[in-house]
Scaffold this active site. Structure first.
Site, PDB file in Angstrom:
ATOM      1  N   GLU A 118     -10.598 -22.126  19.252  1.00 37.72           N
ATOM      2  CA  GLU A 118     -11.936 -22.663  18.916  1.00 37.72           C
ATOM      3  C   GLU A 118     -12.699 -23.090  20.176  1.00 37.72           C
ATOM      4  O   GLU A 118     -13.403 -24.092  20.180  1.00 37.72           O
ATOM      5  CB  GLU A 118     -11.821 -23.814  17.901  1.00 37.72           C
ATOM      6  CG  GLU A 118     -11.359 -23.311  16.539  1.00 37.72           C
ATOM      7  CD  GLU A 118     -11.451 -24.341  15.421  1.00 37.72           C
ATOM      8  OE1 GLU A 118     -12.221 -25.307  15.559  1.00 37.72           O
ATOM      9  OE2 GLU A 118     -10.757 -24.153  14.423  1.00 37.72           O
TER      10      GLU A 118
HETATM   11  C1  LIG Z   1      -2.807 -19.536  16.974  1.00 35.88           C
HETATM   12  C2  LIG Z   1      -4.111 -18.885  17.227  1.00 35.88           C
HETATM   13  C3  LIG Z   1      -5.067 -18.810  16.224  1.00 35.88           C
HETATM   14  C4  LIG Z   1      -6.280 -18.161  16.450  1.00 35.88           C
HETATM   15  N1  LIG Z   1      -7.178 -17.998  15.437  1.00 35.88           N
HETATM   16  C5  LIG Z   1      -8.262 -17.206  15.617  1.00 35.88           C
HETATM   17  C6  LIG Z   1      -9.119 -16.843  14.531  1.00 35.88           C
HETATM   18  O1  LIG Z   1      -8.915 -17.275  13.393  1.00 35.88           O
HETATM   19  N2  LIG Z   1     -10.152 -15.999  14.774  1.00 35.88           N
HETATM   20  C7  LIG Z   1     -10.410 -15.502  16.020  1.00 35.88           C
HETATM   21  O2  LIG Z   1     -11.365 -14.745  16.172  1.00 35.88           O
HETATM   22  N3  LIG Z   1      -9.648 -15.848  17.084  1.00 35.88           N
HETATM   23  C8  LIG Z   1      -8.570 -16.657  16.913  1.00 35.88           C
HETATM   24  N4  LIG Z   1      -7.756 -16.984  17.959  1.00 35.88           N
HETATM   25  C9  LIG Z   1      -8.140 -16.567  19.300  1.00 35.88           C
HETATM   26  C10 LIG Z   1      -8.487 -17.746  20.182  1.00 35.88           C
HETATM   27  O3  LIG Z   1      -9.716 -18.286  19.815  1.00 35.88           O
HETATM   28  C11 LIG Z   1      -8.414 -17.219  21.622  1.00 35.88           C
HETATM   29  O4  LIG Z   1      -7.059 -17.287  21.983  1.00 35.88           O
HETATM   30  C12 LIG Z   1      -9.257 -17.987  22.560  1.00 35.88           C
HETATM   31  O5  LIG Z   1     -10.586 -17.654  22.350  1.00 35.88           O
HETATM   32  C13 LIG Z   1      -8.915 -17.680  23.999  1.00 35.88           C
HETATM   33  O6  LIG Z   1      -8.882 -16.306  24.211  1.00 35.88           O
HETATM   34  P1  LIG Z   1      -7.675 -15.661  25.013  1.00 35.88           P
HETATM   35  O7  LIG Z   1      -6.405 -16.210  24.482  1.00 35.88           O
HETATM   36  O8  LIG Z   1      -7.822 -14.181  25.031  1.00 35.88           O
HETATM   37  O9  LIG Z   1      -7.861 -16.242  26.460  1.00 35.88           O
HETATM   38  P2  LIG Z   1      -8.749 -15.658  27.653  1.00 35.88           P
HETATM   39  O10 LIG Z   1     -10.176 -15.580  27.285  1.00 35.88           O
HETATM   40  O11 LIG Z   1      -8.101 -14.437  28.201  1.00 35.88           O
HETATM   41  O12 LIG Z   1      -8.569 -16.854  28.681  1.00 35.88           O
HETATM   42  C14 LIG Z   1      -7.331 -17.113  29.357  1.00 35.88           C
HETATM   43  C15 LIG Z   1      -7.515 -18.388  30.148  1.00 35.88           C
HETATM   44  O13 LIG Z   1      -8.591 -18.238  31.073  1.00 35.88           O
HETATM   45  C16 LIG Z   1      -9.588 -19.228  30.828  1.00 35.88           C
HETATM   46  N5  LIG Z   1     -10.907 -18.634  31.038  1.00 35.88           N
HETATM   47  C17 LIG Z   1     -11.449 -17.569  30.407  1.00 35.88           C
HETATM   48  N6  LIG Z   1     -12.697 -17.346  30.844  1.00 35.88           N
HETATM   49  C18 LIG Z   1     -12.946 -18.280  31.792  1.00 35.88           C
HETATM   50  C19 LIG Z   1     -14.066 -18.578  32.621  1.00 35.88           C
HETATM   51  N7  LIG Z   1     -15.198 -17.857  32.590  1.00 35.88           N
HETATM   52  N8  LIG Z   1     -13.974 -19.636  33.457  1.00 35.88           N
HETATM   53  C20 LIG Z   1     -12.863 -20.388  33.508  1.00 35.88           C
HETATM   54  N9  LIG Z   1     -11.771 -20.154  32.754  1.00 35.88           N
HETATM   55  C21 LIG Z   1     -11.805 -19.110  31.906  1.00 35.88           C
HETATM   56  C22 LIG Z   1      -9.385 -19.682  29.409  1.00 35.88           C
HETATM   57  O14 LIG Z   1      -9.839 -20.995  29.196  1.00 35.88           O
HETATM   58  C23 LIG Z   1      -7.872 -19.600  29.285  1.00 35.88           C
HETATM   59  O15 LIG Z   1      -7.299 -20.743  29.818  1.00 35.88           O
HETATM   60  C24 LIG Z   1      -6.542 -17.619  17.741  1.00 35.88           C
HETATM   61  C25 LIG Z   1      -5.584 -17.717  18.759  1.00 35.88           C
HETATM   62  C26 LIG Z   1      -4.376 -18.316  18.510  1.00 35.88           C
HETATM   63  C27 LIG Z   1      -3.347 -18.332  19.614  1.00 35.88           C
END
Ligand SMILES: Cc1cc2nc3c(=O)[nH]c(=O)nc-3n(C[C@H](O)[C@H](O)[C@H](O)COP(=O)(O)OP(=O)(O)OC[C@H]3O[C@@H](n4cnc5c(N)ncnc54)[C@H](O)[C@@H]3O)c2cc1C
Length: 626
Positions: free
Chosen positions: A435
């Site tokens: 979120e």
């Molecule tokens: C248990 C679980 C439930 C979920 N439920 C849903 C759901 O119902 N619907 C849905 O659509 N998604 C869902 N998600 C997805 C969740 O919202 C994403 O995991 C989240 O948006 C982060 O994306 P990512 O894991 O690909 O991380 P990434 O975007 O790859 O980021 C990896 C790290 O880099 C950091 N980062 C990324 N961009 C930047 C930046 N520009 N500057 C600084 N730091 C940065 C992030 O904060 C993070 O620490 C779920 C995920 C999990 C694990």
């Protein structure tokens, strides 16, 4: 602010990926409504008028909530075995049915559509109750109604859409929200799921795969984000993202696999494939191309659920820690009397009180005005509460010692009280990631923090604009800052509170809001358009703003609770919170001036370039012998 007004952010010197990400999210930002207390903070305004005295829930609203909350509490105690759910990775169907019968899937859905029609404050109270008991059940209900179909439908649905879907989801047909893809985490610009219009234009055909869709393996209806054909805006091709309501029994919707995690073991989360799924045009939410606006606006209030749940979890950790710290005797006295543990207990209590105060404050803004612009308030709550509650659950584990690390089942087997701190810790780690991760929350808040400045001075720095436009903008900016900047040096006051100690803290916060505004302005002057790359610097300003928001919420609530003049226990707690928050604020200011930002960035770059390999040597690594 829309991308049609390019003067705000100069994207001309960015990489294509960066530009796409910025332009897409800029286009989705909603036009700000009235300025909230939180929004004013970063411009040096500490205007308590709208939030003082602390907005207490009306007796009538509380009574309506109590009826439901009592039933929910009984159900949780009697029928929801959170350890069993954690162990088996399943929420029993009887529990889901009982929750549905209670109306727990339609807490905020208006009564005319079959829901309970409860307020945001009562919804947050329900999240608190759930969060104190079972993470998986909390996630089921929260994903359903905070980001699933109900919330965007209430906000943007047509009457036909509401009549068709709201009664279904209120009755317990589970819903979900699908945005994330393998390549799309925090950056939706890279989305590959596409929705192409049919030749007659009556429908769209969706193709793509969505990752980590919570409730996705059980849902009947899902909000799916997909790219629709680009549109020409101001002579340029612009990416479009559209939100569709998709029913999972339509041909082409397939659950590929269920995902499993460190915690939230019974999350019904999966990878969903959409293969030539035909979705009627009338199932578009808001309008074609407005998908990100739907997603971001939904999350504006949706984001308040998680902090509510975090407050519940923190209260539970506090209760367990207090009991244990009082009864566990080591080195001749209860561990709670050793200063190191006492400090943890105090910090837990103060931060829990702060978290609840912030959530109640933001929820009351929504209840006062359904269209209130609570973007910043909700983001500050989400950021602050998820980070503070993680620290709280971690401290609870430390206070419980070995028993904190032991599973509830194992404790039970040995005849000890099965406090589930280990489960709480696993369940809550995700809170700073989904979120909107903490980093993305800070970026989001920083963008909002700079918005008034970008509106006044953005055009001055934007090399894409003609010189005449920039000269006009310079004159306008000069006029604004000639008045605004000197005002940031004037003494600040904070009225509307009776207790003397809290009044002092509020005066400090008011002065600090000026100092914060000056700091942001000086940084803009120093870094110019490059400021957006100074993440760590911006994040410190965001942290300070979050602490000021917390101080305001805590002081006003404590003052209200204590009846003002008295020396109630809550005043001591609030006084301690403010002193601790002040230390955190001062540390952030110190690090604005003196930090290791350049050095850490340099080290990280070297690592990414494959240097410093020695640091990783001597392990069984993932790439074979080293
Ligand atoms: C248990 C679980 C439930 C979920 N439920 C849903 C759901 O119902 N619907 C849905 O659509 N998604 C869902 N998600 C997805 C969740 O919202 C994403 O995991 C989240 O948006 C982060 O994306 P990512 O894991 O690909 O991380 P990434 O975007 O790859 O980021 C990896 C790290 O880099 C950091 N980062 C990324 N961009 C930047 C930046 N520009 N500057 C600084 N730091 C940065 C992030 O904060 C993070 O620490 C779920 C995920 C999990 C694990």
């Amino acid at each position: 602010m829309a991308i049609e007004e390019p003067e705000i952010i100069d994207t001309s010197k960015m990489s294509a990926g960066q530009r796409a990400a910025i332009e897409l999210t800029e286009a989705a930002r909603t036009a700000p409504g009235g300025k909230t207390f939180a929004a004013g903070l970063f411009m040096g305004e500490f205007n308590l008028a709208g939030i003082s005295p602390f907005p207490i829930q009306s007796d009538d609203d509380r009574a309506r909530g109590d009826v439901f909350l009592k039933k929910l509490e009984s159900l949780l105690r009697d029928a929801v075995d959170a350890d069993e759910i954690d162990r088996t990775g399943e929420i029993p169907e009887v529990v889901i049915d009982a929750l549905a019968k209670l109306g727990a899937f339609g807490i905020k859905i208006p009564e005319e559509y079959g829901g309970l029609g409860l307020s945001q404050t009562n919804y947050c109270r329900a999240a608190m109750l759930l969060g104190s008991w079972c993470g998986s059940t909390t996630a089921l209900l929260s994903a359903h109604q905070s980001i699933g179909v109900p919330q965007p439908l209430i906000l943007f649905g047509t009457e036909e859409q509401k009549k068709k879907y709201l009664p279904r989801v209120a009755r317990g047909e589970i819903s979900a929200f699908a945005l994330t893809e393998t390549g799309v985490g925090s950056d939706p610009a890279t989305m590959t799921t596409r929705a192409e219009p049919t030749p007659d234009g009556n429908a769209f055909i969706i193709n793509g795969e969505k990752l980590w869709c919570t409730n996705g393996t059980k849902a009947g209806v899902i909000v799916v984000m997909a790219k629709t054909p680009a549109k020409i805006v101001n002579g340029k091709s612009k990416e479009q993202i559209t939100a569709f309501i998709v029913e999972t029994n339509w041909p082409g919707v397939e659950v590929i696999c269920r995902c499993r995690f460190m915690g939230l073991k019974a999350l019904y989360n999966g990878v969903l494939r959409f293969k030539d799924v035909r979705v009627p045009r009338e199932n578009i939410l808001l309008a074609e191309g407005k998908g990100l606006r739907v997603a971001l606006t939904t999350l504006d209030t949706g984001r308040l659920t998680l902090p509510g749940a975090c407050a519940g979890l923190s209260k539970r950790c506090l209760e367990i820690s207090r009991k244990w710290a009082g009864e566990r005797v080591q080195w001749g006295s209860p561990i709670g009397k050793h200063a190191a543990i006492a400090e943890k207990l105090a910090r837990m209590a103060a931060n829990t009180f702060a978290m609840e105060s912030m959530v109640l404050l933001a929820a009351s803004s929504v209840d006062k005005d359904k269209h209130a612009d609570v973007r910043l308030d909700a983001a500050l709550c989400k950021l602050w509460a998820t980070e503070a509650s993680w620290e709280i659950v971690n401290d609870a584990m430390q206070i419980r010692g070995g028993r904190g690390y032991e599973t509830a089942d194992s404790l039970r087997k040995r005849g000890e009280t099965p406090f589930a701190i280990e489960r709480f810790l696993r369940d809550s780690r995700i809170n700073t990631i989904f979120e909107g991760s903490s980093e993305i929350m800070r970026l989001f808040i920083a963008r909002e923090m700079l918005d008034p400045h970008l509106k006044v001075a953005g055009a001055v720095l934007n090399s894409k604009l003609p010189t005449s436009h920039r000269l006009r903008a310079t004159a306008k900016a000069f006029g604004f800052y000639a008045r605004w900047y000197p005002a940031q040096w004037l003494p600040a006051s904070a009225s509307g509170i009776r207790n003397a100690a809290l009044k002092r803290h509020l005066r400090y916060a008011a002065r600090t809001a000026h100092r914060l505004a000056r700091g942001i302005f000086h940084s803009m002057a120093r870094h110019g358009p490059k400021l957006e790359r100074e993440q760590l610097l911006l994040f410190r300003f965001v942290n300070i703003g979050a602490e000021l928001f917390a101080i305001a919420a805590v002081c006003l609530r404590a003052d209200k609770m204590s009846g003002g003049a008295g020396d109630g226990e809550v005043l001591g707690l609030a006084d301690y919170f403010c002193k601790a928050a002040q230390l955190r604020i001062e540390e952030n200011f110190r690090h604005v001036a003196r930090n290791t930002d350049r050095a850490s960035y340099h080290v990280a770059r070297e690592m990414l370039e494959g240097k410093l390999a020695d640091v990783e040597r001597g392990i069984v690594n993932s790439e074979g012998e080293n």
